[in-house]
Structures are given as C-alpha cells and as structure tokens.
Scaffold this motif. Structure first.
Motif, PDB file in Angstrom:
ATOM      1  N   ALA A  85       0.827  -1.861   0.069  1.00 16.92           N
ATOM      2  CA  ALA A  85       0.137  -0.270  -0.202  1.00 16.92           C
ATOM      3  C   ALA A  85       0.698   1.131   0.234  1.00 16.92           C
ATOM      4  N   GLN A  86       2.119   1.015   1.068  1.00 16.63           N
ATOM      5  CA  GLN A  86       2.268   2.470   0.610  1.00 16.63           C
ATOM      6  C   GLN A  86       3.501   2.284  -0.362  1.00 16.63           C
ATOM      7  N   ASN A  87       3.481   0.875  -1.007  1.00 18.59           N
ATOM      8  CA  ASN A  87       4.391   1.518  -2.869  1.00 18.59           C
ATOM      9  C   ASN A  87       3.855   2.300  -3.635  1.00 18.59           C
ATOM     10  N   VAL A  88       2.403   1.521  -3.385  1.00 12.72           N
ATOM     11  CA  VAL A  88       1.900   2.721  -4.421  1.00 12.72           C
ATOM     12  C   VAL A  88       0.995   3.893  -4.302  1.00 12.72           C
ATOM     13  N   ARG A  89       1.144   4.234  -2.612  1.00 12.82           N
ATOM     14  CA  ARG A  89       1.160   5.583  -2.257  1.00 12.82           C
ATOM     15  C   ARG A  89       2.322   6.479  -2.877  1.00 12.82           C
ATOM     16  N   LEU A  90       3.639   5.722  -2.590  1.00 11.78           N
ATOM     17  CA  LEU A  90       4.734   5.901  -3.331  1.00 11.78           C
ATOM     18  C   LEU A  90       4.781   7.193  -4.720  1.00 11.78           C
TER      19      LEU A  90
ATOM     20  N   SER B 173       6.188   4.786   7.178  1.00 15.05           N
ATOM     21  CA  SER B 173       5.114   3.894   7.692  1.00 15.05           C
ATOM     22  C   SER B 173       5.469   2.392   6.500  1.00 15.05           C
ATOM     23  N   TYR B 174       6.156   2.854   5.444  1.00 16.67           N
ATOM     24  CA  TYR B 174       6.665   2.018   4.846  1.00 16.67           C
ATOM     25  C   TYR B 174       7.759   0.413   5.534  1.00 16.67           C
ATOM     26  N   GLN B 175       9.102   1.905   6.172  1.00 16.52           N
ATOM     27  CA  GLN B 175       9.610   1.308   7.232  1.00 16.52           C
ATOM     28  C   GLN B 175       9.627   0.862   8.222  1.00 16.52           C
ATOM     29  N   ALA B 176       8.290   1.110   8.621  1.00 17.68           N
ATOM     30  CA  ALA B 176       7.631   0.355   9.667  1.00 17.68           C
ATOM     31  C   ALA B 176       7.057  -0.925   9.577  1.00 17.68           C
ATOM     32  N   ASN B 177       6.669  -0.896   8.601  1.00 19.53           N
ATOM     33  CA  ASN B 177       5.781  -1.554   8.321  1.00 19.53           C
ATOM     34  C   ASN B 177       7.087  -3.007   7.586  1.00 19.53           C
ATOM     35  N   VAL B 178       8.311  -2.665   7.447  1.00 19.06           N
ATOM     36  CA  VAL B 178       9.851  -4.024   7.361  1.00 19.06           C
ATOM     37  C   VAL B 178      10.788  -3.837   8.153  1.00 19.06           C
ATOM     38  N   GLU B 179      10.951  -2.641   9.737  1.00 24.44           N
ATOM     39  CA  GLU B 179      10.667  -3.760  10.745  1.00 24.44           C
ATOM     40  C   GLU B 179       9.992  -4.927  11.352  1.00 24.44           C
ATOM     41  N   VAL B 180       8.584  -4.322  11.241  1.00 35.35           N
ATOM     42  CA  VAL B 180       7.353  -5.062  12.050  1.00 35.35           C
ATOM     43  C   VAL B 180       8.299  -6.765  11.379  1.00 35.35           C
ATOM     44  N   ALA B 181       8.014  -6.239   9.600  1.00 37.90           N
ATOM     45  CA  ALA B 181       8.646  -8.062   9.141  1.00 37.90           C
ATOM     46  C   ALA B 181       9.864  -8.507  10.114  1.00 37.90           C
ATOM     47  N   ASP B 182      10.831  -8.178  10.128  1.00 42.77           N
ATOM     48  CA  ASP B 182      11.447  -7.968  10.266  1.00 42.77           C
ATOM     49  C   ASP B 182      11.908  -8.761  11.680  1.00 42.77           C
ATOM     50  N   ALA B 183      11.046  -8.561  12.688  1.00 42.47           N
ATOM     51  CA  ALA B 183      11.223  -8.159  14.141  1.00 42.47           C
ATOM     52  C   ALA B 183      10.354  -9.756  14.463  1.00 42.47           C
ATOM     53  N   ALA B 184       8.925 -10.174  13.434  1.00 42.15           N
ATOM     54  CA  ALA B 184       8.558 -11.434  12.681  1.00 42.15           C
ATOM     55  C   ALA B 184       9.590 -12.237  12.454  1.00 42.15           C
ATOM     56  N   LYS B 185      10.480 -12.126  11.858  1.00 45.53           N
ATOM     57  CA  LYS B 185      11.136 -13.486  11.515  1.00 45.53           C
ATOM     58  C   LYS B 185      12.703 -13.953  12.490  1.00 45.53           C
ATOM     59  N   ASN B 186      12.358 -12.231  12.839  1.00 40.17           N
ATOM     60  CA  ASN B 186      13.913 -12.777  14.685  1.00 40.17           C
ATOM     61  C   ASN B 186      12.985 -13.973  15.514  1.00 40.17           C
TER      62      ASN B 186
END
Length: 150
Positions: free
Chosen positions: A16-21, A127-140
């Motif tokens: 969604a943030q990619n579309v916004r950008l 917002s995109y970066q926040a979603n990346v951090e959520v995905a990274d936390a789930a991976k960890n």
C-alpha cells in the motif's frame, strides 16, 4: 495469530505504501505541466486505502478430543481501494505570450501542492520502513523459536 499472518499484514502495508509513493512521485513529476484547457490538465491523485479484515476459523481439540472449540481470529491488513483525483480547483494563469495559452490568454496548471506531496512522500517512506521493521521482528522471533529446539 501466526508469524506468517504477521508477515502477510506487514507485506500488505508495504504494498500500500509503495502505491502511495508511486502516486506521489507521479504528482510531483506532473506538478509543472501546462495545458491550454482545463479538461486536459493533470489533476493530483491520491490512493484510497481500506482495512482488510478476514475471519479465520481455527479448530482446537479439547482435552482427550472431547470436542472442537472454534475460535474466530481476525486477520488484518490493508488494500488499495482505488486512486482518486483531487477535486481542488486547477491553477489558472493569465499568460498571453505562453505558447500553450488558449484564445483568452490563459494556461492551466495542475492542482498539485509540491510541499504537501513531499510531506506525503516522507510519511509513506516512514510507514513503509515501519512495516519492514515489523516483518524483520517477526522473522527474528521465528529464528529464536527455531533455536529453542536445539
């Protein structure tokens, strides 16, 4: 909620943030375009987001398989419902010497506010970066869970 669902939700946010950008970049790229008629002039575009809720039924067996306990688990995310054009008025300038001027001497410019668009770009990027951090936390978390089995 499983870790895979978290990744799906974070992924939908990133999309969604990619579309916004991309929409913001299109607005900035067309901010200085000029036409001779209001009908042909570029209008600022904005994405419209909608919450995406999906009910998932999970079955859990009770003690000794005595029955099935049904739990509803809401899965979320976001989707792009569409992209709409701004209804703000276009910028009309009197420039009789401009090559794109109409018969009355006016040119039309898009209703794009570059300052607003830059603020949108910064917000979408964060917002995109926040979603990346959520995905990274789930991976960890998944990695740490796998390490517990060693």
């Amino acid at each position: 909620m499983s870790l895979f669902n978290i990744l799906d939700i974070a992924g939908s946010g990133m999309m969604a943030q990619n579309v916004r950008l991309n929409t913001t970049a299109s607005n900035v790229a067309n901010a200085n375009s000029v036409t001779s008629s209001a009908g042909d002039t570029y209008r600022a575009r904005e994405p419209v987001f909608a919450a995406q809720l999906q009910q998932q039924v999970t079955h859990q067996h009770g003690p000794l398989g005595a029955g099935i306990n049904k739990d509803l688990e809401a899965l979320g995310g976001v989707r792009v419902a569409g992209i709409v054009e701004s209804n703000k008025p276009l910028i009309q300038e009197y420039a009789p010497n401009h090559p794109m001027a109409n018969e009355e001497g006016y040119i039309f410019k898009p209703n794009v506010n570059v300052v607003e668009e830059m603020a949108n770009m910064i917000s979408a990027s964060r917002s995109y970066q926040a979603n990346v951090e959520v995905a990274d936390a789930a991976k960890n978390l998944a990695k740490q869970t796998l390490r517990l089995g060693k």
